[in-house]
Design a protein around this motif. Structure first.
Motif, PDB file in Angstrom:
ATOM      1  N   LYS A 164     -12.357  -8.370   2.779  1.00  0.00           N
ATOM      2  CA  LYS A 164     -11.522  -8.483   3.544  1.00  0.00           C
ATOM      3  C   LYS A 164     -10.115  -9.216   3.891  1.00  0.00           C
ATOM      4  CE  LYS A 164     -15.121  -5.903   7.016  1.00  0.00           C
ATOM      5  NZ  LYS A 164     -16.003  -6.159   8.636  1.00  0.00           N
ATOM      6  N   LYS A 165      -9.647 -10.090   3.693  1.00  0.00           N
ATOM      7  CA  LYS A 165      -8.771 -11.003   3.912  1.00  0.00           C
ATOM      8  C   LYS A 165      -7.865 -10.459   3.290  1.00  0.00           C
ATOM      9  CE  LYS A 165     -11.681 -13.722   6.533  1.00  0.00           C
ATOM     10  NZ  LYS A 165     -11.737 -14.875   7.011  1.00  0.00           N
ATOM     11  N   GLU A 166      -7.896  -9.605   2.356  1.00  0.00           N
ATOM     12  CA  GLU A 166      -6.709 -10.597   1.267  1.00  0.00           C
ATOM     13  C   GLU A 166      -5.809  -9.295   0.490  1.00  0.00           C
ATOM     14  OE1 GLU A 166      -9.605 -12.129  -0.701  1.00  0.00           O
ATOM     15  OE2 GLU A 166      -9.610 -13.733   0.231  1.00  0.00           O
ATOM     16  N   ALA A 167      -4.978  -9.120   0.645  1.00  0.00           N
ATOM     17  CA  ALA A 167      -3.929  -8.114   0.717  1.00  0.00           C
ATOM     18  C   ALA A 167      -4.599  -6.696  -0.177  1.00  0.00           C
ATOM     19  CB  ALA A 167      -2.169  -8.006   0.117  1.00  0.00           C
ATOM     20  N   ASN A 168      -5.011  -6.896  -1.580  1.00  0.00           N
ATOM     21  CA  ASN A 168      -5.644  -6.357  -2.650  1.00  0.00           C
ATOM     22  C   ASN A 168      -6.211  -6.024  -2.399  1.00  0.00           C
ATOM     23  OD1 ASN A 168      -6.904  -8.704  -3.048  1.00  0.00           O
ATOM     24  ND2 ASN A 168      -6.340  -8.720  -5.794  1.00  0.00           N
ATOM     25  N   THR A 169      -6.920  -6.107  -1.058  1.00  0.00           N
ATOM     26  CA  THR A 169      -9.078  -5.608  -0.832  1.00  0.00           C
ATOM     27  C   THR A 169      -8.689  -4.511  -0.208  1.00  0.00           C
ATOM     28  OG1 THR A 169      -8.955  -6.536   1.285  1.00  0.00           O
ATOM     29  CG2 THR A 169      -9.811  -7.883  -0.483  1.00  0.00           C
ATOM     30  N   PHE A 170      -9.608  -3.663  -0.994  1.00  0.00           N
ATOM     31  CA  PHE A 170      -9.635  -1.938  -0.501  1.00  0.00           C
ATOM     32  C   PHE A 170     -10.174  -1.771   0.830  1.00  0.00           C
ATOM     33  CE2 PHE A 170     -12.361   2.087   0.214  1.00  0.00           C
ATOM     34  CZ  PHE A 170     -11.738   2.953  -0.773  1.00  0.00           C
ATOM     35  N   TYR A 171     -10.798  -3.123   1.488  1.00  0.00           N
ATOM     36  CA  TYR A 171     -10.566  -2.832   2.671  1.00  0.00           C
ATOM     37  C   TYR A 171      -9.268  -2.805   3.898  1.00  0.00           C
ATOM     38  CZ  TYR A 171     -12.573  -3.643   7.547  1.00  0.00           C
ATOM     39  OH  TYR A 171     -12.112  -4.294   8.552  1.00  0.00           O
ATOM     40  N   ALA A 172      -8.298  -3.749   2.902  1.00  0.00           N
ATOM     41  CA  ALA A 172      -7.436  -4.280   3.374  1.00  0.00           C
ATOM     42  C   ALA A 172      -6.310  -2.366   3.548  1.00  0.00           C
ATOM     43  CB  ALA A 172      -6.231  -5.283   2.537  1.00  0.00           C
ATOM     44  N   ALA A 173      -6.304  -2.509   1.800  1.00  0.00           N
ATOM     45  CA  ALA A 173      -5.092  -0.692   2.280  1.00  0.00           C
ATOM     46  C   ALA A 173      -5.506   0.315   3.865  1.00  0.00           C
ATOM     47  CB  ALA A 173      -5.753   0.465   1.357  1.00  0.00           C
ATOM     48  N   TYR A 174      -6.541   0.281   4.238  1.00  0.00           N
ATOM     49  CA  TYR A 174      -6.530   1.033   5.315  1.00  0.00           C
ATOM     50  C   TYR A 174      -6.590   0.645   6.736  1.00  0.00           C
ATOM     51  CZ  TYR A 174      -7.688   3.950   0.984  1.00  0.00           C
ATOM     52  OH  TYR A 174      -8.350   4.431   0.214  1.00  0.00           O
ATOM     53  N   HIS A 175      -7.401  -0.987   6.610  1.00  0.00           N
ATOM     54  CA  HIS A 175      -7.491  -1.941   7.835  1.00  0.00           C
ATOM     55  C   HIS A 175      -6.583  -2.518   7.901  1.00  0.00           C
ATOM     56  CE1 HIS A 175     -10.829  -0.184   6.650  1.00  0.00           C
ATOM     57  NE2 HIS A 175     -11.512   0.756   7.343  1.00  0.00           N
ATOM     58  N   SER A 176      -5.555  -3.131   7.580  1.00  0.00           N
ATOM     59  CA  SER A 176      -4.336  -4.451   7.230  1.00  0.00           C
ATOM     60  C   SER A 176      -3.874  -4.329   9.016  1.00  0.00           C
ATOM     61  CB  SER A 176      -3.761  -4.393   6.526  1.00  0.00           C
ATOM     62  OG  SER A 176      -3.177  -5.679   6.788  1.00  0.00           O
TER      63      SER A 176
ATOM     64  N   LYS B  23      -1.586  -6.482   9.257  1.00  0.00           N
ATOM     65  CA  LYS B  23      -0.469  -6.747   8.915  1.00  0.00           C
ATOM     66  C   LYS B  23       0.705  -5.767   7.702  1.00  0.00           C
ATOM     67  CE  LYS B  23      -2.619 -11.197   8.812  1.00  0.00           C
ATOM     68  NZ  LYS B  23      -3.000 -12.001   7.834  1.00  0.00           N
ATOM     69  N   SER B  24       0.088  -4.598   7.316  1.00  0.00           N
ATOM     70  CA  SER B  24       1.218  -3.749   6.352  1.00  0.00           C
ATOM     71  C   SER B  24       1.170  -2.468   7.501  1.00  0.00           C
ATOM     72  CB  SER B  24      -0.063  -3.526   4.915  1.00  0.00           C
ATOM     73  OG  SER B  24       1.052  -2.563   4.863  1.00  0.00           O
ATOM     74  N   ASP B  25       2.113  -2.052   7.687  1.00  0.00           N
ATOM     75  CA  ASP B  25       2.872  -0.210   8.237  1.00  0.00           C
ATOM     76  C   ASP B  25       1.856   0.552   6.872  1.00  0.00           C
ATOM     77  OD1 ASP B  25       3.859  -1.508  10.374  1.00  0.00           O
ATOM     78  OD2 ASP B  25       5.879  -0.878   8.989  1.00  0.00           O
ATOM     79  N   ALA B  26       1.882  -0.093   5.957  1.00  0.00           N
ATOM     80  CA  ALA B  26       1.039   0.829   4.701  1.00  0.00           C
ATOM     81  C   ALA B  26      -0.402   1.006   5.262  1.00  0.00           C
ATOM     82  CB  ALA B  26       1.378   0.249   3.676  1.00  0.00           C
ATOM     83  N   SER B  27      -0.989   0.597   5.619  1.00  0.00           N
ATOM     84  CA  SER B  27      -2.253   0.952   6.637  1.00  0.00           C
ATOM     85  C   SER B  27      -2.761   1.487   7.695  1.00  0.00           C
ATOM     86  CB  SER B  27      -2.983  -0.307   6.654  1.00  0.00           C
ATOM     87  OG  SER B  27      -3.208  -0.192   8.085  1.00  0.00           O
ATOM     88  N   CYS B  28      -3.700   2.828   7.516  1.00  0.00           N
ATOM     89  CA  CYS B  28      -3.949   3.381   8.044  1.00  0.00           C
ATOM     90  C   CYS B  28      -4.341   3.086   9.425  1.00  0.00           C
ATOM     91  CB  CYS B  28      -4.986   4.115   8.390  1.00  0.00           C
ATOM     92  SG  CYS B  28      -5.390   5.019   6.846  1.00  0.00           S
ATOM     93  N   VAL B  29      -4.927   1.895   9.819  1.00  0.00           N
ATOM     94  CA  VAL B  29      -4.996   1.238  11.098  1.00  0.00           C
ATOM     95  C   VAL B  29      -3.414   0.654  11.580  1.00  0.00           C
ATOM     96  CG1 VAL B  29      -6.138  -1.174  12.791  1.00  0.00           C
ATOM     97  CG2 VAL B  29      -7.136   0.431  10.809  1.00  0.00           C
ATOM     98  N   ALA B  30      -2.776   0.201  10.858  1.00  0.00           N
ATOM     99  CA  ALA B  30      -1.524  -0.044  12.291  1.00  0.00           C
ATOM    100  C   ALA B  30      -0.791   0.946  12.176  1.00  0.00           C
ATOM    101  CB  ALA B  30      -0.507  -1.110  10.343  1.00  0.00           C
ATOM    102  N   CYS B  31      -0.300   2.067  10.936  1.00  0.00           N
ATOM    103  CA  CYS B  31       0.431   3.103  11.069  1.00  0.00           C
ATOM    104  C   CYS B  31       0.068   3.858  12.183  1.00  0.00           C
ATOM    105  CB  CYS B  31       0.608   4.587  10.102  1.00  0.00           C
ATOM    106  SG  CYS B  31       1.032   5.320   9.942  1.00  0.00           S
ATOM    107  N   HIS B  32      -1.704   4.347  13.265  1.00  0.00           N
ATOM    108  CA  HIS B  32      -1.888   4.771  13.659  1.00  0.00           C
ATOM    109  C   HIS B  32      -1.944   4.216  14.994  1.00  0.00           C
ATOM    110  CE1 HIS B  32      -5.561   7.814  11.187  1.00  0.00           C
ATOM    111  NE2 HIS B  32      -3.662   7.632  10.686  1.00  0.00           N
TER     112      HIS B  32
END
Length: 131
Positions: free
Chosen positions: A90-102, A104-113
């Motif tokens: 979950k913690k590193e930027a290259n995890t599958f989880y981070a792609a959708y839940h981070s 810290k990143s405007d590219a993730s679903c959670v941050a964008c929503h």
């Protein structure tokens, strides 16, 4: 001379009429898809129904916002491909989880929503219980 020039123009016009639309169309974007963990990775939540069409056409989100590592739209691949978000955890930027839940990143679903104040904001809204 005039005849060969006219023939050349006609051929160029035909090439433009038939080939250019295909070049400009680029990669076809799937309308709806299911986001699930990469093969061999255990998921703790249910897969998520995702509407590409809604995000690109209705919300006008540029493809490169989410596919931030691609150099162009023609270069876009899935999030779980090798070298992108293909790692467990979950913690590193290259995890599958981070792609959708981070957060810290405007590219993730959670941050964008959160930023757009639209879309699902809780786990259950994306991950309904198993049927």
């Amino acid at each position: 001379m005039k005849k060969s020039f006219l023939i050349s123009l006609m051929v160029a016009a035909l090439v433009c009429a038939f080939a250019l639309p295909n070049v400009m169309a680029g990669k076809e974007v799937p309308a709806d898809m299911v986001l699930k963990a990469p093969e061999g990775m255990k998921a703790k939540k249910t897969p998520v129904q995702f509407s590409h069409g809604k995000h690109s056409a209705e919300y006008k989100i540029d493809c490169m916002t989410c596919h931030h590592k691609a150099k162009s739209e023609a270069d876009i691949k899935g999030c779980a491909v090798a070298g992108c978000h293909d790692q467990p955890g979950k913690k590193e930027a290259n995890t599958f989880y981070a792609a959708y839940h981070s957060k810290k990143s405007d590219a993730s679903c959670v941050a964008c929503h959160k930023k757009m104040k639209k879309g699902p904001k809780s786990c259950k809204e994306c991950h309904p219980k198993n049927k």
